[in-house]
Motif scaffolding. Sequence first.
Motif, PDB file in Angstrom:
ATOM      1  N   ASN A 148      49.082 -26.292 -34.349  1.00  0.00           N
ATOM      2  CA  ASN A 148      50.313 -25.830 -33.704  1.00  0.00           C
ATOM      3  C   ASN A 148      50.869 -24.525 -34.274  1.00  0.00           C
ATOM      4  O   ASN A 148      51.971 -24.116 -33.915  1.00  0.00           O
ATOM      5  CB  ASN A 148      51.416 -26.901 -33.773  1.00  0.00           C
ATOM      6  CG  ASN A 148      51.006 -28.193 -33.096  1.00  0.00           C
ATOM      7  OD1 ASN A 148      50.297 -28.164 -32.096  1.00  0.00           O
ATOM      8  ND2 ASN A 148      51.422 -29.318 -33.648  1.00  0.00           N
ATOM      9  N   ILE A 149      50.129 -23.871 -35.174  1.00  0.00           N
ATOM     10  CA  ILE A 149      50.623 -22.636 -35.772  1.00  0.00           C
ATOM     11  C   ILE A 149      49.910 -21.444 -35.135  1.00  0.00           C
ATOM     12  O   ILE A 149      48.695 -21.447 -34.952  1.00  0.00           O
ATOM     13  CB  ILE A 149      50.401 -22.628 -37.297  1.00  0.00           C
ATOM     14  CG1 ILE A 149      51.168 -23.771 -37.966  1.00  0.00           C
ATOM     15  CG2 ILE A 149      50.804 -21.290 -37.903  1.00  0.00           C
ATOM     16  CD1 ILE A 149      52.665 -23.708 -37.826  1.00  0.00           C
ATOM     17  N   LEU A 155      51.681 -14.333 -29.187  1.00  0.00           N
ATOM     18  CA  LEU A 155      52.582 -15.005 -28.252  1.00  0.00           C
ATOM     19  C   LEU A 155      52.887 -14.119 -27.051  1.00  0.00           C
ATOM     20  O   LEU A 155      53.116 -12.915 -27.214  1.00  0.00           O
ATOM     21  CB  LEU A 155      53.906 -15.351 -28.947  1.00  0.00           C
ATOM     22  CG  LEU A 155      53.863 -16.293 -30.148  1.00  0.00           C
ATOM     23  CD1 LEU A 155      55.266 -16.444 -30.710  1.00  0.00           C
ATOM     24  CD2 LEU A 155      53.292 -17.643 -29.750  1.00  0.00           C
ATOM     25  N   PRO A 156      52.944 -14.680 -25.841  1.00  0.00           N
ATOM     26  CA  PRO A 156      53.425 -13.914 -24.688  1.00  0.00           C
ATOM     27  C   PRO A 156      54.894 -13.537 -24.887  1.00  0.00           C
ATOM     28  O   PRO A 156      55.638 -14.220 -25.607  1.00  0.00           O
ATOM     29  CB  PRO A 156      53.269 -14.882 -23.515  1.00  0.00           C
ATOM     30  CG  PRO A 156      52.288 -15.917 -23.988  1.00  0.00           C
ATOM     31  CD  PRO A 156      52.497 -16.032 -25.465  1.00  0.00           C
ATOM     32  N   LEU A 157      55.323 -12.441 -24.260  1.00  0.00           N
ATOM     33  CA  LEU A 157      56.716 -12.023 -24.304  1.00  0.00           C
ATOM     34  C   LEU A 157      57.619 -13.161 -23.811  1.00  0.00           C
ATOM     35  O   LEU A 157      57.236 -13.909 -22.902  1.00  0.00           O
ATOM     36  CB  LEU A 157      56.889 -10.796 -23.404  1.00  0.00           C
ATOM     37  CG  LEU A 157      57.977  -9.794 -23.788  1.00  0.00           C
ATOM     38  CD1 LEU A 157      57.701  -9.201 -25.161  1.00  0.00           C
ATOM     39  CD2 LEU A 157      58.047  -8.687 -22.744  1.00  0.00           C
ATOM     40  N   LEU A 163      60.637 -21.378 -36.915  1.00  0.00           N
ATOM     41  CA  LEU A 163      60.130 -21.190 -38.265  1.00  0.00           C
ATOM     42  C   LEU A 163      60.146 -22.519 -39.015  1.00  0.00           C
ATOM     43  O   LEU A 163      60.691 -23.512 -38.531  1.00  0.00           O
ATOM     44  CB  LEU A 163      60.991 -20.158 -39.010  1.00  0.00           C
ATOM     45  CG  LEU A 163      61.137 -18.780 -38.363  1.00  0.00           C
ATOM     46  CD1 LEU A 163      61.978 -17.869 -39.254  1.00  0.00           C
ATOM     47  CD2 LEU A 163      59.766 -18.158 -38.113  1.00  0.00           C
ATOM     48  N   LYS A 164      59.580 -22.511 -40.215  1.00  0.00           N
ATOM     49  CA  LYS A 164      59.554 -23.729 -41.022  1.00  0.00           C
ATOM     50  C   LYS A 164      60.963 -24.243 -41.315  1.00  0.00           C
ATOM     51  O   LYS A 164      61.160 -25.453 -41.488  1.00  0.00           O
ATOM     52  CB  LYS A 164      58.818 -23.472 -42.337  1.00  0.00           C
ATOM     53  CG  LYS A 164      57.307 -23.348 -42.203  1.00  0.00           C
ATOM     54  CD  LYS A 164      56.666 -23.127 -43.560  1.00  0.00           C
ATOM     55  CE  LYS A 164      55.145 -23.004 -43.461  1.00  0.00           C
ATOM     56  NZ  LYS A 164      54.528 -22.758 -44.782  1.00  0.00           N
ATOM     57  N   ALA A 196      53.160 -12.900 -38.736  1.00  0.00           N
ATOM     58  CA  ALA A 196      54.015 -14.008 -39.169  1.00  0.00           C
ATOM     59  C   ALA A 196      53.591 -15.289 -38.453  1.00  0.00           C
ATOM     60  O   ALA A 196      53.367 -15.290 -37.247  1.00  0.00           O
ATOM     61  CB  ALA A 196      55.475 -13.688 -38.862  1.00  0.00           C
ATOM     62  N   GLU A 197      53.484 -16.391 -39.202  1.00  0.00           N
ATOM     63  CA  GLU A 197      53.055 -17.669 -38.632  1.00  0.00           C
ATOM     64  C   GLU A 197      54.261 -18.454 -38.134  1.00  0.00           C
ATOM     65  O   GLU A 197      55.232 -18.658 -38.874  1.00  0.00           O
ATOM     66  CB  GLU A 197      52.299 -18.496 -39.672  1.00  0.00           C
ATOM     67  CG  GLU A 197      50.967 -17.885 -40.068  1.00  0.00           C
ATOM     68  CD  GLU A 197      50.196 -18.791 -41.016  1.00  0.00           C
ATOM     69  OE1 GLU A 197      50.817 -19.645 -41.685  1.00  0.00           O
ATOM     70  OE2 GLU A 197      48.969 -18.644 -41.094  1.00  0.00           O
ATOM     71  N   VAL A 198      54.196 -18.889 -36.876  1.00  0.00           N
ATOM     72  CA  VAL A 198      55.311 -19.611 -36.258  1.00  0.00           C
ATOM     73  C   VAL A 198      54.772 -20.779 -35.442  1.00  0.00           C
ATOM     74  O   VAL A 198      53.567 -20.883 -35.212  1.00  0.00           O
ATOM     75  CB  VAL A 198      56.144 -18.675 -35.351  1.00  0.00           C
ATOM     76  CG1 VAL A 198      56.721 -17.510 -36.164  1.00  0.00           C
ATOM     77  CG2 VAL A 198      55.300 -18.137 -34.192  1.00  0.00           C
TER      78      VAL A 198
END
Length: 206
Positions: A148-149, A155-157, A163-164, A196-198
Amino acid sequence: MDKVKILEKYLPPDAAPLIGRWIDYFKCEFKISRNRNSKFGDYRAPYQGKGHRISVNYDLNPYAFLVTTVHEFAHLHTWNEYQLKAKPHGTEWKNNFKKMMQPFFEKDVFPADIKQAITSYLNNPAASSCSDLTLYRSLRKYDAPKENIVTVEKLPLKTVFKLKDGRVFRKEEKLRKRYRCTELATKRIYLFSPVAEVEVIENYNK
């Protein structure tokens, strides 16, 4: 337990003996640290009776752990030579990083893509290794999959993500090297690194 045996759990095995020798030679306190979102590793110069201290995040893949370790030892070596007279990622540090990376190139420790990314970075004095996205991306390819990360750049606009710490954002347009993102609770604008991981929030309705 022998420090080399411990280091082999985190580093490519061929790299562990040399890092063990550096720890002894530089009389360095070397700590394998918890995850820190803001940095992979850290170097602290001698201060108030304490010697050199290096910490590296425990959860890095072996190649990222090695690059980060060499990065921090290059800071230590540069401090020994110049103390406060050299910039943190200036020419002196870059020269030491290049020299200290060479034994691992000779041992053929790195996959070809990482070696190429490191070489390219070392020929580009404008970038610090922390912000060099080509090197960062090549290292990240060897991470274990994270469920899931995803990184912001993929990511699409208008995608909503969190965030964590639970804060929720919506991805907006790219501004030069970073993405403009709106925090939905406060409407404040933040700039995110492309890598950045989201975590994506599906079917966000608020």
